[in-house]
Each structure stands twice: as C-alpha cells, then as structure tokens.
Enzyme design. Sequence first.
Site, PDB file in Angstrom:
ATOM      1  N   SER A 150       2.882   8.248  -7.790  1.00 45.04           N
ATOM      2  CA  SER A 150       1.983   7.626  -8.773  1.00 45.04           C
ATOM      3  C   SER A 150       0.904   8.348 -10.104  1.00 45.04           C
ATOM      4  O   SER A 150       1.456   8.609 -10.760  1.00 45.04           O
ATOM      5  CB  SER A 150       1.185   6.709  -7.159  1.00 45.04           C
ATOM      6  OG  SER A 150       0.387   5.779  -7.656  1.00 45.04           O
ATOM      7  N   ASP A 226       6.995  -3.004  -6.841  1.00 45.41           N
ATOM      8  CA  ASP A 226       6.347  -2.199  -6.989  1.00 45.41           C
ATOM      9  C   ASP A 226       4.937  -3.568  -7.643  1.00 45.41           C
ATOM     10  O   ASP A 226       5.152  -3.388  -8.739  1.00 45.41           O
ATOM     11  CB  ASP A 226       6.185  -1.094  -7.934  1.00 45.41           C
ATOM     12  CG  ASP A 226       5.110  -0.297  -7.257  1.00 45.41           C
ATOM     13  OD1 ASP A 226       4.090  -1.102  -7.356  1.00 45.41           O
ATOM     14  OD2 ASP A 226       5.346   0.810  -7.805  1.00 45.41           O
ATOM     15  N   HIS A 259       5.653   0.586  -3.675  1.00 45.81           N
ATOM     16  CA  HIS A 259       5.199   1.086  -3.581  1.00 45.81           C
ATOM     17  C   HIS A 259       4.844   2.608  -3.000  1.00 45.81           C
ATOM     18  O   HIS A 259       4.852   3.752  -3.445  1.00 45.81           O
ATOM     19  CB  HIS A 259       3.655   1.438  -5.196  1.00 45.81           C
ATOM     20  CG  HIS A 259       2.962   1.867  -5.375  1.00 45.81           C
ATOM     21  ND1 HIS A 259       2.967   2.689  -6.475  1.00 45.81           N
ATOM     22  CD2 HIS A 259       1.799   2.754  -5.587  1.00 45.81           C
ATOM     23  CE1 HIS A 259       2.238   3.829  -6.725  1.00 45.81           C
ATOM     24  NE2 HIS A 259       1.710   3.814  -5.985  1.00 45.81           N
TER      25      HIS A 259
END
Length: 282
Positions: A150, A226, A259
């Site tokens: 991320s 995600d 995620h």
Amino acid sequence: MSLINHSQAKVFDGWHKQYIHQSSTLNCEMRFAIYLPLEATEDNRVPVLYWLSGLTCTDENFMQKAGAFKKAAELGIAIVAPDTSPRGEGVPDDPEGAYDFGLGAGFYLNATQEPWQEHYQMYSYIVDELPQLIEAHFPVSKRKAISGHSMGGHGALTIGIKNPTAYSSISAFSPICHPMAVPWGQKAFRNYLGEDKTKWQQYDAVELMKNHLVTTPILVDQGNADSFLTEQLKPETLQSAAIGAKADLTLRIQPGYDHSYYFIQTFIDDHLEFHANYLKSE
C-alpha cells in the site's frame, strides 16, 4: 550508533529481533525489526529484503502477520521492517488525528514544509541511515532488495526506481501507484511538500517511470476485490507507464483478494523467491 534490543524470539531456527535507536535523520527515537536466518554469521553475511509497511502500521504488522519467516529461512534472506513514520514527543501529527497523514503515514518522502520538515525525512532514513545501521551491526551483506504494501508499496517503487544500483529487485502488494492522482497521495504531498507539483513528481512511481531508465525487475500483486483499488491504488497507471518506459514490470491481478495481510500471506513466498533470484545472482 548504539542499539537497544527491545525484544527477540527464535523462529524457524533464526531470530526475530526489535531494536530502538536514536535517528539523526528523523530527530527522534525509532524502532525497527529484523529477521536473521540461522545461516547469517560474520563469516556468511546474508542479503537483506527491506519491507515498507502501509498506513497506520509499525514494524510489527508484517513481521507478525505476513508468514514470511519460513521461506526467508529456507532462502537465507534477512528481512528488515522499519516503522512507517517518525514517532515520539514533539513529532507533529495530523491536526484532526486522521489515519492517512502524520503519525503512521510518513509516505517515505523528505518533507519540505513546516512543521513536518524537522522529523518527516523517511526517504533519507530508508535509503541512507537505516541500511548503514543494519550493515554495521548485523551479519548482512550490501546486497538488498525492497518491497512493501500500500503506502509502503509506493515507497518501495519510488525508492527502488530512484536508486537503481542500490536494490537488486523491487516488489509491492497493492501499491499506491500514482499518488499525485489519488486522495491519499494528494493530501500527503500537499502537506509534506507544498503546492509545487514538480516536487510531487519526485515521489510518484508513474511519473518517475516516465523520466528514469528503469532496469530493475519489478513484481506487483494486486487483488481485484481490494476496496481501495479504483480510488486510491490505480495499478493500470503503473502498467501503462511501464509499457511506455519498457520497464521490467510483472503486474498480477489476483481474483478475489482484498487489501489485507491474508492476501500478503498468500503470495509472500512468491515475492521472497523473486527477490532471492536477484539477491543471490551475483
């Protein structure tokens, strides 16, 4: 520079250890974690993977949740996980206490604006101070790779692209690929770097790919379930930039994955093996 051993635990015949040190780059006390496989000795220095975590994380998230130690032990690779921002008394935070800026959200850049400039120099910490510290105190070689998730995926891509001789390979899970074009990146860049968008381009993987000869191999995994995919991550922009730059990017869209660290656990062995191919090729 002195290190304080904060914790340690044996795992897969190696050691996971946390250390605290005073950072001259960040002007505060910092903590990092390191995994050293059994074969890491002064007579056998092992290569290192630097892992950069995402928003709200510390050195602990990857080390506790990713399930990386068994494969790292098998491959003979050390892993270093720094914190995601400066910490401590006097280090400024988001005035509203938001999760996506300030503490836990250093974005792996060097801030130029007040009050952030004094402490938020994460780019220089990751690129210069931390590797020097690790290589001076632990049985590791100068061979290193970089990876992250991320916000940390953004950090791994930008740092790896900007320092092509420093890292043998780059990988990322669910990276913020084009931070200039998404809310997370725009908020961070405006506050840390000001309004001059030419400065933003220095920390945007898509923009960097357009202006750098990228020869370092890159592996990116992205889950198609995600929740941040469309608004914040935009992997298609990275793929387009890589095609234009003829960069060695492998982008894998993984069906059904989100995620979370469940996603990272599933594919971390692939990433470690990817890095091992390059870390041990010389």
